[in-house]
Motif scaffolding. Structure first.
Motif, PDB file in Angstrom:
ATOM      1  N   TYR A   1       6.929 -40.441   5.340  1.00 43.01           N
ATOM      2  CA  TYR A   1       5.442 -40.324   5.536  1.00 43.01           C
ATOM      3  C   TYR A   1       5.112 -39.477   6.866  1.00 43.01           C
ATOM      4  O   TYR A   1       4.351 -38.779   6.890  1.00 43.01           O
ATOM      5  CB  TYR A   1       4.775 -41.583   5.807  1.00 43.01           C
ATOM      6  CG  TYR A   1       4.644 -42.478   4.490  1.00 43.01           C
ATOM      7  CD1 TYR A   1       4.592 -42.031   3.286  1.00 43.01           C
ATOM      8  CD2 TYR A   1       4.744 -44.107   4.523  1.00 43.01           C
ATOM      9  CE1 TYR A   1       4.355 -42.690   2.173  1.00 43.01           C
ATOM     10  CE2 TYR A   1       4.472 -44.845   3.364  1.00 43.01           C
ATOM     11  CZ  TYR A   1       4.460 -44.018   2.276  1.00 43.01           C
ATOM     12  OH  TYR A   1       4.289 -44.731   1.185  1.00 43.01           O
TER      13      TYR A   1
ATOM     14  N   LEU B   1       5.710 -35.923   5.856  1.00 45.72           N
ATOM     15  CA  LEU B   1       4.825 -35.416   5.063  1.00 45.72           C
ATOM     16  C   LEU B   1       3.518 -35.228   5.955  1.00 45.72           C
ATOM     17  O   LEU B   1       2.745 -34.222   5.622  1.00 45.72           O
ATOM     18  CB  LEU B   1       4.359 -36.344   4.022  1.00 45.72           C
ATOM     19  CG  LEU B   1       5.353 -36.620   2.775  1.00 45.72           C
ATOM     20  CD1 LEU B   1       5.067 -37.547   1.953  1.00 45.72           C
ATOM     21  CD2 LEU B   1       5.477 -35.090   2.084  1.00 45.72           C
ATOM     22  N   LEU B   2       3.220 -35.982   7.069  1.00 52.60           N
ATOM     23  CA  LEU B   2       2.035 -35.707   7.690  1.00 52.60           C
ATOM     24  C   LEU B   2       2.268 -34.407   8.542  1.00 52.60           C
ATOM     25  O   LEU B   2       1.524 -33.520   8.736  1.00 52.60           O
ATOM     26  CB  LEU B   2       2.160 -36.918   8.972  1.00 52.60           C
ATOM     27  CG  LEU B   2       0.990 -36.815   9.824  1.00 52.60           C
ATOM     28  CD1 LEU B   2      -0.331 -37.280   8.847  1.00 52.60           C
ATOM     29  CD2 LEU B   2       1.254 -37.671  10.965  1.00 52.60           C
TER      30      LEU B   2
ATOM     31  N   LEU C   1       4.291 -32.013   7.719  1.00 51.74           N
ATOM     32  CA  LEU C   1       4.181 -30.671   6.430  1.00 51.74           C
ATOM     33  C   LEU C   1       2.912 -30.403   6.197  1.00 51.74           C
ATOM     34  O   LEU C   1       2.501 -29.249   5.865  1.00 51.74           O
ATOM     35  CB  LEU C   1       4.905 -31.006   5.216  1.00 51.74           C
ATOM     36  CG  LEU C   1       6.557 -30.859   5.235  1.00 51.74           C
ATOM     37  CD1 LEU C   1       7.061 -31.388   4.065  1.00 51.74           C
ATOM     38  CD2 LEU C   1       6.613 -29.179   5.469  1.00 51.74           C
ATOM     39  N   GLY C   2       1.920 -31.647   6.154  1.00 54.83           N
ATOM     40  CA  GLY C   2       0.570 -31.255   5.964  1.00 54.83           C
ATOM     41  C   GLY C   2      -0.193 -30.518   6.890  1.00 54.83           C
ATOM     42  O   GLY C   2      -1.023 -29.563   6.573  1.00 54.83           O
TER      43      GLY C   2
ATOM     44  N   LEU D   1       1.914 -29.825  -2.199  1.00 55.90           N
ATOM     45  CA  LEU D   1       2.379 -30.676  -1.046  1.00 55.90           C
ATOM     46  C   LEU D   1       1.708 -31.897  -1.485  1.00 55.90           C
ATOM     47  O   LEU D   1       2.654 -33.005  -1.321  1.00 55.90           O
ATOM     48  CB  LEU D   1       1.905 -30.001   0.227  1.00 55.90           C
ATOM     49  CG  LEU D   1       2.280 -31.004   1.461  1.00 55.90           C
ATOM     50  CD1 LEU D   1       3.800 -31.333   1.441  1.00 55.90           C
ATOM     51  CD2 LEU D   1       1.724 -30.499   2.649  1.00 55.90           C
ATOM     52  N   PHE D   2       0.715 -32.433  -1.793  1.00 56.44           N
ATOM     53  CA  PHE D   2       0.070 -33.633  -1.922  1.00 56.44           C
ATOM     54  C   PHE D   2       0.616 -34.263  -3.154  1.00 56.44           C
ATOM     55  O   PHE D   2       1.109 -35.347  -3.011  1.00 56.44           O
ATOM     56  CB  PHE D   2      -1.519 -33.476  -2.159  1.00 56.44           C
ATOM     57  CG  PHE D   2      -2.221 -32.735  -0.914  1.00 56.44           C
ATOM     58  CD1 PHE D   2      -1.822 -32.765   0.230  1.00 56.44           C
ATOM     59  CD2 PHE D   2      -3.601 -32.081  -1.385  1.00 56.44           C
ATOM     60  CE1 PHE D   2      -2.439 -32.326   1.139  1.00 56.44           C
ATOM     61  CE2 PHE D   2      -4.025 -31.436  -0.301  1.00 56.44           C
ATOM     62  CZ  PHE D   2      -3.746 -31.565   0.886  1.00 56.44           C
TER      63      PHE D   2
ATOM     64  N   GLY E   1       4.454 -34.949  -2.782  1.00 59.22           N
ATOM     65  CA  GLY E   1       4.510 -36.231  -1.523  1.00 59.22           C
ATOM     66  C   GLY E   1       4.279 -37.492  -2.368  1.00 59.22           C
ATOM     67  O   GLY E   1       4.976 -38.589  -2.132  1.00 59.22           O
TER      68      GLY E   1
ATOM     69  N   SER F   1       0.190 -36.705   3.533  1.00 59.75           N
ATOM     70  CA  SER F   1       0.233 -35.151   3.676  1.00 59.75           C
ATOM     71  C   SER F   1      -1.075 -34.558   3.713  1.00 59.75           C
ATOM     72  O   SER F   1      -1.618 -33.739   4.549  1.00 59.75           O
ATOM     73  CB  SER F   1       0.847 -34.565   2.582  1.00 59.75           C
ATOM     74  OG  SER F   1       0.211 -35.189   1.177  1.00 59.75           O
TER      75      SER F   1
ATOM     76  N   GLY G   1      -2.209 -35.115   7.374  1.00 59.14           N
ATOM     77  CA  GLY G   1      -2.066 -34.036   8.087  1.00 59.14           C
ATOM     78  C   GLY G   1      -2.550 -32.845   8.035  1.00 59.14           C
ATOM     79  O   GLY G   1      -3.151 -31.973   8.930  1.00 59.14           O
ATOM     80  N   TRP G   2      -2.782 -32.291   6.634  1.00 55.56           N
ATOM     81  CA  TRP G   2      -3.728 -31.174   6.281  1.00 55.56           C
ATOM     82  C   TRP G   2      -5.078 -31.348   6.902  1.00 55.56           C
ATOM     83  O   TRP G   2      -5.504 -30.250   7.539  1.00 55.56           O
ATOM     84  CB  TRP G   2      -3.711 -31.218   4.831  1.00 55.56           C
ATOM     85  CG  TRP G   2      -4.533 -29.922   4.372  1.00 55.56           C
ATOM     86  CD1 TRP G   2      -3.957 -28.608   4.182  1.00 55.56           C
ATOM     87  CD2 TRP G   2      -5.894 -29.560   4.182  1.00 55.56           C
ATOM     88  NE1 TRP G   2      -4.990 -27.952   3.635  1.00 55.56           N
ATOM     89  CE2 TRP G   2      -6.115 -28.421   3.635  1.00 55.56           C
ATOM     90  CE3 TRP G   2      -6.837 -30.480   4.131  1.00 55.56           C
ATOM     91  CZ2 TRP G   2      -7.354 -27.995   3.194  1.00 55.56           C
ATOM     92  CZ3 TRP G   2      -8.310 -30.210   3.762  1.00 55.56           C
ATOM     93  CH2 TRP G   2      -8.210 -28.895   3.229  1.00 55.56           C
TER      94      TRP G   2
END
Length: 136
Positions: free
Chosen positions: A23, A26-27, A29-30, A59-60, A63, A76, A79-80
């Motif tokens: 997680y 992914l945060l 990466l987002g 990505l979403f 993930g 993700s 983060g985005w």
């Protein structure tokens, strides 16, 4: 009655270190995809916007599939969203990344819509047991 684990609830179990790390990754990466998408969508308007939204959707959904839960899509997407919101704010010098144009609004609202769709379509939990049909 559905069984979630040894005590009957998934919420009562402590988080797994591998999943927490996934997680967190992914945060980050987002945030990177959000920043890259902000630059790409403004550089090549029609194609860049589609490319940025397709990258965010990949990505979403990726993930969600990688973690096996909707939390992967939500991590993700969080983060985005943080990266995009921070890039919309003007700086004291007057600089900004997003212009007040239709492409910027489409990127922001389209990304939010894609995040909601991917979190909704994320892999749901499957019931425990063999993958066989019930006897008649």
């Amino acid at each position: 009655m559905g069984s979630g684990g040894a005590d009957g609830s998934y919420l009562a179990q402590p988080p797994q270190p591998g999943r927490v790390g996934a997680y967190a990754g992914l945060l980050v990466l987002g945030a990177l995809v959000g920043a890259a998408g902000a630059l790409v969508q403004g550089a090549w308007f029609p194609g860049g916007l589609l490319l940025a939204l397709a990258g965010a959707a990949g990505l979403f959904l990726g993930g969600a599939r990688a973690t096996g839960t909707r939390g992967g899509a939500l991590a993700s997407a969080a983060g985005w969203l943080v990266a995009v919101i921070l890039l919309t704010a003007t700086r004291p010098e007057g600089d900004f990344v997003f212009a007040a144009g239709s492409g910027s609004y489409l990127f922001l609202l389209g990304g939010i819509a894609v995040a909601v769709m991917c979190a909704t379509l994320g892999q749901p939990r499957q019931p425990d047991g063999p993958p066989a049909r019930l006897a008649k």
